[in-house]
Design a protein around this motif. Structure first.
Motif, PDB file in Angstrom:
ATOM      1  N   ILE A 114      -0.157   4.806   8.485  1.00  0.00           N
ATOM      2  CA  ILE A 114      -0.088   2.797   8.201  1.00  0.00           C
ATOM      3  C   ILE A 114      -0.027   2.735   7.035  1.00  0.00           C
ATOM      4  N   CYS A 115       0.745   1.132   7.723  1.00  0.00           N
ATOM      5  CA  CYS A 115       1.236   0.672   6.650  1.00  0.00           C
ATOM      6  C   CYS A 115       0.573  -0.541   6.040  1.00  0.00           C
ATOM      7  N   SER A 116       0.115  -0.794   5.934  1.00  0.00           N
ATOM      8  CA  SER A 116      -0.910  -2.229   6.141  1.00  0.00           C
ATOM      9  C   SER A 116      -2.456  -2.480   6.874  1.00  0.00           C
ATOM     10  N   VAL A 117      -2.741  -3.178   6.815  1.00  0.00           N
ATOM     11  CA  VAL A 117      -4.399  -3.432   7.352  1.00  0.00           C
ATOM     12  C   VAL A 117      -4.471  -5.122   6.486  1.00  0.00           C
ATOM     13  N   ALA A 118      -5.437  -5.608   7.655  1.00  0.00           N
ATOM     14  CA  ALA A 118      -6.048  -6.544   7.645  1.00  0.00           C
ATOM     15  C   ALA A 118      -7.059  -7.037   8.443  1.00  0.00           C
ATOM     16  N   PHE A 119      -8.490  -7.259   8.027  1.00  0.00           N
ATOM     17  CA  PHE A 119      -9.181  -7.622   8.783  1.00  0.00           C
ATOM     18  C   PHE A 119      -9.167  -9.845   9.229  1.00  0.00           C
TER      19      PHE A 119
END
Length: 954
Positions: free
Chosen positions: A356-361
């Motif tokens: 995983i490189c990045s997450v966002a809600f």
């Protein structure tokens, strides 16, 4: 006569869904996900799996790679630029999400931008960089406010890059405070009003990579490579206790143990602050639930009750053994002390197939029955969206068909140039080269080379394992797999006719097993019920003494050239396979080659960075050109040459990694390139002419400007360490644009001075009766000297004005200050047709603001010389009284207008329908509270294990 050529320009770039170097974030509406794709970024509609908008800078270069993206809060997105992007060259770009246009480019950082965050109002943007500086930008004025220095940097003397960087930042207290974290293991809290560092928070034992704050600003969570998360309480405005220091804004609440041993990559809260996602630099993301005060107190009571039970059990066992145990300190069971583990509860662990490189809600409301919607980007060029609930985490959407999972190893165009085939390690994709749409995806082996079969119905794929795959273009299926070679197949070349056309004669493959094999097409039928399909059979084999790297056949079909691992190129007659020529001269193996259309020349590109042009008649080398700074293709550039004059015509820059393959259309009107960065780029031939001398001068100017940038940055020089309490600096930096603006201001001052002298002399002659009517100066364009200088200063971009004024010599700065009095007294003469508001006070405000800014910068820069110069004292004395009065008038006007707008707002709220505007939101809050209460009541009934009473029928 000078020969002219037609220029190739970048036309299209596709194949990249999400870059692993950047983050993902939702746009202010919450309906689209913003994901960077090399030097651009796209807004993806996750439900449809299609990009709804693309944001592309004016030029394409590896230095413009998007390193971070931020979106403005939804409440403020209507009044300012709603999306900002940080780039590898340190620039910040502001974008309009509706039109997709770049509204401003801000220069200030010396290295790549690493973090971006909008203030709650959306009018201020904070940016952090790998140079360890933090800059505050005014989004409305499109200019820098100030630079904050405090985090320690550590330049790498080997290449001039920085080892440390600002990793994350966020705003507190309605944008009045800024919190930053860095790889130096410290968190700093800044007061933006006083531009001073209030607090330095330590405690982390390794580099801090991310942090975030919940919407209610109760908790701040930071993560590093430590085995725990650190949670801080945020000081509220009304919270004044003896345990808080006077200037402290953060206080450690506790530490949460982590399950993963990998470092933290991203920490983000959801919209209502009930969930926080902690993504590590691996394949997992921990999702914690934040309990409210009632639930946290209940959990603390249960924890205390279990602790008392264990203590009583130990005491009973100790009495039986005759030993005495000291009683534990008594705690109030009704009001227990809530610790961090009582508030933060691990809800789910999200596991993916790739890193995983990045997450966002998602800021929008989640689907029914879900707590939140979480989107993430993977390092295999995929976007995924998951729904989070109490029981599980389930995948909702996936965006993956628009790009390969790994680098692109080969490209091939069909005979009509309307289909493009690309290969990677596990799939073959068919594209529309005009639009960049993916038409077919076929699972395959690791394809190293490819070609279309004449007729454009089938495709040939040569794999790394030595198999030859045949795919059906229409159905998108693999119809046959032939064990062709014992080693990897490096090249597939179709055999042309004597007139240069390609028909069904067959093709040639070259492999690492030292064989060059000749193949013919045939139609086979496995059974009577099956239909006939294409297959191939081997008819001839040419044995070589080393690995075959590339094969090329002349357009007339007379010769075949084979590049070997021993750095030589062998040329044979195609019909008899008899040896013809041996081309020896490269120091490293030849990676690519091609024979001219008339069969007279052959050009070879090698890993020794050279191009060599040979004659096919005697095998003599006509020219050896040092063409690239690395192996041909590995320097990320595509170069266009004149093979007759041996001159470089164009350098096409745009790829961010090695260029592995290239395909040219049948008419030469466009070329397509594939790269290790997973992108496919199309370059179109335009009608614009280019000349060799002009291009050579442009390259020399670019080299000079690059040297100027390096000299301005002084990246290899000794840098002073910032004090521990932090410092404030100038937000911008010296660039080519600021140097050009400085030259324009100096030219305007010199022209205005000469015009004033000419007008004064003309007046003297007219007073004596000797002069005639003066002719207007064409350069001044009908303006007075004061207006001409004002236009030159006003034309400078707001972000470049400060640096342009800093570069002015003192003599020119003194000339400029002489005009400030006149500018502040006379209203600005501007056409009203280009402005929305036509109030005359607007012009005065704009002009006074410009005058005050110019005066402030010049006074701060040349203070010592101005105070000791007699001619400047009178100017400063007059400006002191004039500017004070003008600023006070503008302030009163703005205050009056604000008061009027507040009054209009109050009148609107007094309408009958105003109290019901937020009824829907309040109703949703009430329903959520009722659902939580019902969940708690259901949980209590399950614990009591009471059977429900049978219903009584009426």
């Amino acid at each position: 006569m000078v020969k002219a050529y037609l220029r190739y320009e970048p036309a299209l770039s596709f194949g990249v869904v999400a870059s692993p170097e950047s983050n993902v974030v939702y746009d202010p509406s919450g309906r689209r996900l913003l994901a960077a794709a090399l030097d651009r970024f796209a807004a993806w509609d996750l439900k449809r799996g299609l990009p709804s908008a693309t944001f592309t800078p004016s030029s394409s270069s590896a230095s413009l790679a998007v390193s971070c993206v931020a979106s403005s809060p939804a409440a403020a997105s209507a009044s300012a630029s709603s999306v900002a992007s940080g780039h590898a060259d340190g620039s910040i770009r502001l974008w309009d999400t509706e039109s997709g246009a770049c509204e401003a480019t801000l220069h200030g950082h010396r290295s790549a931008a690493s973090a971006l965050r909008f203030a709650p109002s959306g009018a201020v943007l904070a940016s952090g960089s790998k140079d360890c500086d933090v800059i505050l930008w005014d989004v409305v004025a499109q200019a820098g406010l100030f630079r904050l220095r405090g985090h320690r940097d550590q330049p790498n003397n080997a290449n001039g890059d920085y080892l440390l960087q600002v990793t994350d930042l966020l705003f507190l207290d309605s944008g009045k405070k800024l919190v930053t974290c860095s790889k130096d293991k410290f968190i700093r809290v800044w007061d933006l009003d006083t531009q001073h560092c209030l607090q330095i928070v330590g405690g982390h034992h390794s580099e801090i990579w991310s942090m975030d704050v919940d919407p209610s600003e109760k908790f701040l969570v930071s993560g590093s490579a430590d085995p725990e998360l650190r949670v801080f309480r945020i000081r509220q405005s009304a919270e004044e206790g003896e345990d808080w220091n006077k200037w402290d804004a953060l206080k450690l609440f506790g530490e949460i143990p982590r399950q993963s041993k990998e470092r933290i990559q991203t920490i983000r809260f959801n919209k209502d602050g009930s969930l926080v996602a902690c993504q590590v630099a691996g394949k997992t993301a921990d999702i914690y639930r934040i309990l409210d005060e009632t639930e946290a107190t209940r959990k603390a009571k249960r924890r205390l009750h279990r602790k008392k039970e264990k203590a009583s059990a130990k005491a009973a066992a100790a009495e039986g053994n005759g030993s005495v145990i000291d009683p534990s300190p008594a705690q109030d069971s009704q009001n227990p002390t809530v610790v961090v583990t009582d508030v933060f509860k691990l809800l789910q662990v999200l596991r993916t197939s790739k890193k995983i490189c990045s997450v966002a809600f998602s800021p929008s409301n989640p689907p029914k029955g879900c707590l939140a919607t979480l989107s993430l980007s993977l390092n295999n060029n995929v976007l995924e969206t998951y729904s989070v609930d109490n029981e599980k985490v389930s995948k909702m959407y996936s965006v993956e068909i628009h790009g390969h999972r790994s680098d692109i190893r080969s490209l091939a165009l069909n005979s009509e140039d309307n289909l493009l085939m690309s290969t990677s390690h596990n799939a073959v994709k068919i594209w529309n080269p005009s639009t960049g749409d993916c038409l077919r995806t076929v699972d395959s082996g690791y394809g190293l080379c490819s070609a279309f079969v004449p007729g454009n119905r089938y495709g040939l794929i040569g794999t790394k394992t030595g198999t030859l795959e045949i795919i059906d273009i229409n159905s998108g299926n693999s119809i046959d797999v032939i064990e062709a070679h014992a080693g990897s197949i490096r090249s597939i070349v179709l055999i042309p006719d004597e007139d240069g056309t390609v028909n069904a004669r067959g093709f040639v493959t070259g492999s690492a097993d030292h064989d060059v094999k000749f193949w013919e097409y045939q139609l086979v039928q496995k059974s009577d019920s099956d239909t006939k399909h294409l297959s191939v059979t081997n008819v001839r084999t040419l044995k070589m003494n080393d690995d075959v790297l590339a094969v090329s056949i002349g357009p007339t079909g007379k010769h075949i050239a084979v590049a070997l691992l021993d750095c030589t190129v062998k040329v044979f007659f195609l019909d008899t396979l008899k040896f013809c020529l041996s081309l020896y001269g490269h120091k490293l193996p030849v990676l690519c080659m091609d024979i001219s259309s008339d069969g007279a020349l052959i050009v070879t590109g090698s890993a020794d960075k050279n191009l060599k042009i040979w004659g096919m008649d005697f095998g003599d080398c006509h020219k050896s050109i040092f063409a690239h700074t690395d192996s041909v293709g590995k320097d990320r550039t595509v170069k266009y040459w004149d093979a007759d004059k041996f001159e470089l015509l164009l350098t096409l820059e745009g790829h961010h990694a090695e260029v592995w393959c290239l395909a040219i259309s049948s008419r030469g009107d466009f070329i397509v390139t594939g790269s290790h960065d997973r992108s496919i780029r199309r370059w179109d031939r335009t009608e614009e002419q280019l000349f060799i001398e002009e291009e050579r001068e442009k390259r020399l100017e670019e080299t000079f400007e690059a040297d100027l940038d390096n000299a301005v940055e002084d990246r290899y020089g000794q840098k002073d360490d910032a004090p521990d309490e932090g410092s404030v600096g100038v937000p911008g930096k010296k660039t080519k644009e600021t140097v050009t603006a400085t030259d324009a201001i100096i030219d305007a001052l010199d022209t205005a001075e000469e015009e004033e002298k000419r007008l004064n002399e003309q007046k003297k002659l007219q007073n004596t009766g000797e002069g005639t009517k003066s002719k207007p100066n064409v350069i001044m364009q009908g303006h007075s000297p004061s207006e001409y200088v004002l236009n030159a200063v006003s034309s400078v971009r707001p972000n470049d004005l400060e640096q342009a004024l800093l570069s002015l010599p003192f003599s020119d700065a003194l000339k400029l200050m002489a005009y400030l009095k006149e500018w502040s007294l006379i209203p600005l003469k501007i056409s009203l047709s280009n402005l929305i508001c036509t109030h005359p006070d607007l012009f005065v405000t704009l002009q006074v603001e410009l005058v005050c800014r110019v005066c402030l910068v010049l006074l701060q820069t040349h203070h010592n010389q101005l105070t000791t110069t007699p001619a400047a004292r009178s100017i400063l004395t007059e400006l002191k009284y004039i500017l004070y009065g003008r600023v006070k008038d503008c302030k009163d006007t703005i205050g009056f207008n604000l008061a009027a707008m507040d009054h209009i707002k109050e009148l609107l709220t007094m309408r009958s329908d105003a109290p019901f505007r937020d009824a829907k939101a309040k109703l949703m809050e009430i329903r959520q509270e009722q659902s939580k209460r019902s969940d708690r009541s259901d949980g209590g009934e399950k614990r009591k294990k009471k059977k429900p009473k049978p219903s009584v029928q009426s």
